[in-house]
Enzyme design. Structure first.
Site, short mmCIF file in Angstrom:
data_model
loop_
_atom_site.label_atom_id
_atom_site.label_comp_id
_atom_site.label_asym_id
_atom_site.label_seq_id
_atom_site.Cartn_x
_atom_site.Cartn_y
_atom_site.Cartn_z
N ASP A 22 1.63 6.68 1.70
CA ASP A 22 1.00 5.51 2.31
C ASP A 22 -0.52 5.66 1.46
O ASP A 22 -1.16 6.66 2.33
CB ASP A 22 0.92 5.71 3.75
CG ASP A 22 0.15 4.64 4.43
OD1 ASP A 22 -0.64 3.74 3.63
OD2 ASP A 22 0.38 4.18 5.54
N LYS A 60 5.11 5.65 18.16
CA LYS A 60 4.59 7.32 17.85
C LYS A 60 4.87 8.02 18.92
O LYS A 60 4.39 7.74 20.14
CB LYS A 60 3.09 7.09 17.36
CG LYS A 60 2.83 6.14 16.04
CD LYS A 60 1.17 5.94 16.04
CE LYS A 60 0.94 5.02 14.86
NZ LYS A 60 -0.53 5.03 14.62
N ASP A 62 0.84 -1.21 0.11
CA ASP A 62 -0.07 0.18 -0.03
C ASP A 62 0.72 1.20 -0.04
O ASP A 62 0.52 2.34 0.47
CB ASP A 62 -1.04 -0.10 1.21
CG ASP A 62 -0.04 -0.25 2.60
OD1 ASP A 62 1.06 -0.11 2.46
OD2 ASP A 62 -0.88 -0.17 3.52
#
Length: 360
Positions: free
Chosen positions: A223, A162, A111
């Protein structure tokens, strides 16, 4: 360097309703299934044998690509009975590889649209003597990603989840989803269970003292996990901003497939794609959007940054901005749909049922 694994098993839930009937890698981008662009770029870089790691709607890949000879490739297919995660999928596909223990095997996420110099990634892998080499890209706001700091030689120092605070943002480098593995490293991934290469395999290798090398390549990278990103990626392919040898036509403001029909006074711009058998009627304006095969845009409709599904219909003078219309859905005349709206497959919105402006 002749072999690669392409991970195409995800359900693409963030892209629904586009992926209700079609796996994400098979949704058309710039006129062909997105996966075609990845396969063509791999072949251009010298890859000859690709194993597709499939799962969701696995049965649609082989009828389309066959043995890969039309693309100059040899393609094999491995299907997960139950989703195994990224690491598990790589391990599951390894049985079809022919590389020796120390030879490089490329791995791509299905992807990611990228201008990565694939040959340079392999050269980095071989000259550094790494166990795994990772394509890293630099982003302006890395908070939504896992960070991958490296030392002055490019050796990976850590994998950081993250970041939540400014102090945690120690680098703007993120994992871009393409790797070169030493074949013997793939064989150490546990088989038959869910394994995340990002959360388990890579941190585990680092902790065990393995050599993980990062190569920063900040060419085009996107993405395609969300509808907005997918539409943008398709438009960028048409515009020539994202490189691909598989775009079926010249790069420019529009791409109209051979059996599509566009009225002489309709306006198409911004990398718009009009798919096979689709029709854009008189007075319609379509900007930066993808019109999938068999869809109809009726007179005077305005479609911006949107994706119109196969055989869907957008009614007269409807205004769509940043929306996704599922396969076979009908948006009646004079509706206004704004950013984030998703109309499910085969749904019907009556004429004038949804508006954001007054009726004057």
């Amino acid at each position: 360097m002749t072999e690669a694994i392409l991970l195409v098993g995800g359900k693409g839930t963030r892209l629904r309703p586009l992926t209700v009937h079609t796996p994400k890698p098979m949704v058309p981008a710039a006129g062909v299934p997105f996966l075609t662009h990845q396969l063509a770029r791999a072949r251009a870089a010298g890859v000859e044998h690709i194993v597709l790691a499939t799962s969701y709607l696995a049965e649609v890949f082989e009828p389309h690509f066959g043995d890969g000879s039309a693309l100059g490739l040899r393609i094999e297919y491995v299907t997960e009975e139950e989703p195994l995660g990224t690491g598990g999928a790589i391990r599951n596909a390894a049985s079809r590889l022919h590389s020796g223990p120390d030879e490089p095997v490329l791995v791509f996420n299905g992807d990611i649209l990228t201008g990565l110099d694939i040959r340079a990634l392999v050269r980095t892998h071989e000259t550094s003597g790494a166990d795994v080499s990772l394509h890293l890209t630099q982003v302006t706001d890395p908070r939504a990603y896992g960070l991958v700091p490296t030392d002055g030689t490019g050796r990976v120092l850590a994998f950081l989840e993250k970041p939540q605070t400014p102090e945690e943002i120690v680098t703007d480098q993120i994992n871009a989803g393409a790797y070169a593995f030493r074949r013997s490293v793939i064989d150490t991934i546990p088989s038959g269970r869910v394994v995340s290469v990002e959360r388990e395999t890579f941190p585990g290798l680092l902790a065990a003292g393995a050599h993980l090398q990062g190569m920063v390549d900040s060419t085009y990278w996107l993405d395609l996990g969300t509808p907005a990103a997918f539409v943008r990626g398709s438009a960028d392919l048409v515009l020539g901003k994202a490189p691909s040898p598989a775009v079926p036509g010249r790069c420019g403001d529009r791409l109209v497939l051979p059996t599509a029909r566009v009225a002489p006074d309709a306006k198409l711009a911004g990398g718009t794609v009009v798919g096979e058998g689709a029709f854009v009627a008189e007075g319609a304006r379509v900007f930066g959007s993808t019109i999938l095969p068999g869809a109809v845009i009726e007179p005077g409709a305005v479609v911006t940054d949107s994706l119109i599904g196969t055989r869907a219909r957008v009614g007269e003078r409807a205004v769509l901005t940043g929306t996704v219309i599922g396969d076979g859905a009908v948006v009646g005349a004079h509706n206004e749909l704004r950013e984030g709206v998703r109309v499910w497959c085969d749904a019907t919105i009556p004429a004038g049922a949804v508006r954001f402006s007054s009726d004057r």
